[in-house]
Design an enzyme around this catalytic site. Structure first.
Site, PDB file in Angstrom:
ATOM      1  N   ARG A   1      48.608 145.393   4.787  1.00 40.81           N
ATOM      2  CA  ARG A   1      49.295 145.364   6.079  1.00 40.81           C
ATOM      3  C   ARG A   1      48.466 146.148   7.082  1.00 40.81           C
ATOM      4  O   ARG A   1      47.951 147.239   6.770  1.00 40.81           O
ATOM      5  CB  ARG A   1      50.702 145.978   5.982  1.00 40.81           C
ATOM      6  CG  ARG A   1      51.711 145.112   5.245  1.00 40.81           C
ATOM      7  CD  ARG A   1      52.025 143.814   5.984  1.00 40.81           C
ATOM      8  NE  ARG A   1      53.060 143.011   5.356  1.00 40.81           N
ATOM      9  CZ  ARG A   1      52.835 141.990   4.524  1.00 40.81           C
ATOM     10  NH1 ARG A   1      51.610 141.640   4.204  1.00 40.81           N
ATOM     11  NH2 ARG A   1      53.850 141.298   4.028  1.00 40.81           N
TER      12      ARG A   1
ATOM     13  N   GLU B   1      50.512 141.124  14.858  1.00 37.57           N
ATOM     14  CA  GLU B   1      50.108 139.761  14.503  1.00 37.57           C
ATOM     15  C   GLU B   1      50.986 138.760  15.244  1.00 37.57           C
ATOM     16  O   GLU B   1      52.183 138.994  15.360  1.00 37.57           O
ATOM     17  CB  GLU B   1      50.244 139.543  12.997  1.00 37.57           C
ATOM     18  CG  GLU B   1      49.309 140.442  12.191  1.00 37.57           C
ATOM     19  CD  GLU B   1      49.381 140.214  10.679  1.00 37.57           C
ATOM     20  OE1 GLU B   1      50.125 139.314  10.248  1.00 37.57           O
ATOM     21  OE2 GLU B   1      48.697 140.936   9.955  1.00 37.57           O
TER      22      GLU B   1
ATOM     23  N   HIS C   1      45.576 136.437   8.754  1.00 33.08           N
ATOM     24  CA  HIS C   1      46.572 136.682   7.690  1.00 33.08           C
ATOM     25  C   HIS C   1      46.729 135.450   6.783  1.00 33.08           C
ATOM     26  O   HIS C   1      47.784 134.825   6.743  1.00 33.08           O
ATOM     27  CB  HIS C   1      47.932 137.076   8.292  1.00 33.08           C
ATOM     28  CG  HIS C   1      48.821 137.787   7.304  1.00 33.08           C
ATOM     29  ND1 HIS C   1      49.703 138.761   7.655  1.00 33.08           N
ATOM     30  CD2 HIS C   1      48.953 137.656   5.954  1.00 33.08           C
ATOM     31  CE1 HIS C   1      50.351 139.207   6.580  1.00 33.08           C
ATOM     32  NE2 HIS C   1      49.910 138.533   5.536  1.00 33.08           N
TER      33      HIS C   1
HETATM   34  C1  DGY Z   1      53.214 138.437   1.743  1.00 27.40           C
HETATM   35  O1  DGY Z   1      53.705 137.629   0.943  1.00 27.40           O
HETATM   36  O2  DGY Z   1      53.702 139.555   1.918  1.00 27.40           O
HETATM   37  C2  DGY Z   1      52.013 137.995   2.496  1.00 27.40           C
HETATM   38  O3  DGY Z   1      51.381 139.014   3.160  1.00 27.40           O
HETATM   39  C3  DGY Z   1      52.429 136.926   3.469  1.00 27.40           C
HETATM   40  O4  DGY Z   1      53.223 137.520   4.468  1.00 27.40           O
END
Ligand code: DGY
Length: 321
Positions: A238, A267, A286
């Protein structure tokens, strides 16, 4: 079984939507889309089940969801949810661990290679017509095999990454985690160390830990300066775990060699973010789990979680409740 009110707040594949529609009353409304926002808020008070991802389900949203019993996230990360409020209200939160592990580890390892070997920069060099003679030293990259990889956070994805690195690329692995993890196939190849030692010794540092109040801003200016000169930082977890301004400063000062980022504090990454165009940043939108196969598997698991919870059964992947 009584048909329940289900609100789908991010599009589901048609086959999974049909599974829900066969047994429940379903509204599809994505609040990120201006034309569907009103429909989302209109359906919220009656919704007994929510399914979706990439939208903050915070205390304000939960206050409007008076009938809510279960939230099924199509993600493994649960940082978009106010877990304390869910707990207080007795609302179950499900998520999708496991099915995205290998795909996300592939993406992160791709960033390790792309940053070390300068793949995007050199592909752009070719595409822009600059390959008119053999490349010289100024465009050489750095080896990946044999380098020391530091993995911060050693859950499923961190372990999958360690297997790729140690068994496929001969990389000694250091990992930092709340507890030591015994993996027979990595015996003698992956070592549990403190964060300070990992930062001081790793050539490439990869973040695979969840965003919590304890990890927000963890990789700040001090931690970046504790990394080896010329090291590479890769973030596949993250964005808010890294102080992005401090990261840019470290790259500009020539302390860090490069950064590979699949995640950002905001994002989609704002158009004016310097991370978009920085010559030593490889930035991805992402895409950790974004393959056809894996996104479908996540939707199947999230749909099953929701159907089971609404039927009064214990779903396979409960994060809260
Ligand atoms: C998750 O599954 O947490 C990935 O980062 C997609 O958001």
């Amino acid at each position: 079984m009584t048909r329940r009110q289900v609100l789908v707040f991010r599009e589901l594949p048609a086959d999974q939507l049909a599974r829900l529609q066969a047994v429940h009353e379903v509204t599809v409304a994505n609040p990120r889309k201006p034309e569907q926002r009103d429909a989302f808020f209109a359906a919220l008070p009656a919704a007994q089940g929510l399914i979706g991802s990439s939208y903050p389900i915070d205390a304000g949203i939960l206050a409007q969801a008076a009938s809510l019993q279960v939230v099924s996230s199509i993600s493994v990360g649960i940082d978009n949810y106010d877990t304390a409020e869910l707990q207080r209200r007795g609302i179950m939160l499900c998520h999708t661990p496991g099915v995205l592990t290998e795909t996300t580890a592939d993406t992160i390892f791709a960033l390790v290679i792309a940053t070390s070997r300068r793949l995007i920069e050199l592909a752009t060099h070719l595409r822009d017509g600059h390959w008119t003679r053999n490349i010289d030293e100024s465009l050489f990259g750095w080896d990946v095999h044999g380098k020391r990889l530091g993995i911060v956070g050693f859950g499923r994805i961190g372990q999958a990454l360690a297997r790729r690195a140690a068994l496929g690329f001969g990389m000694p692995v250091l990992y930092h985690n709340t507890r030591e993890v015994a993996l027979p196939e990595l015996a003698g190849k992956a070592r549990h160390v403190g964060l300070e030692q990992l930062l001081a010794e790793a050539d490439i540092v990869v973040l695979t830990l969840p965003l919590t109040e304890n990890t927000r801003g963890l990789i700040d200016a001090e931690k970046l300066s504790a990394m080896k000169p010329g090291a590479i930082l890769v973030n596949g977890s993250r964005g808010a775990i890294v102080d992005e301004a401090a990261l840019l400063a470290s790259l500009d000062a020539g302390h860090l060699r490069a950064a590979g980022l699949d995640v950002f504090a905001v994002e989609p990454l704002p158009l004016d973010s310097p991370l978009r165009r920085h010559p030593r940043v490889t930035a991805l939108p992402h895409i950790g789990s974004a393959t056809h196969e894996t996104r479908h598997a996540m939707a199947v698991l999230a749909t099953s979680n929701l159907l089971q919870a609404l039927a009064g059964e214990r779903p396979a992947a409960v994060a809260v409740g």
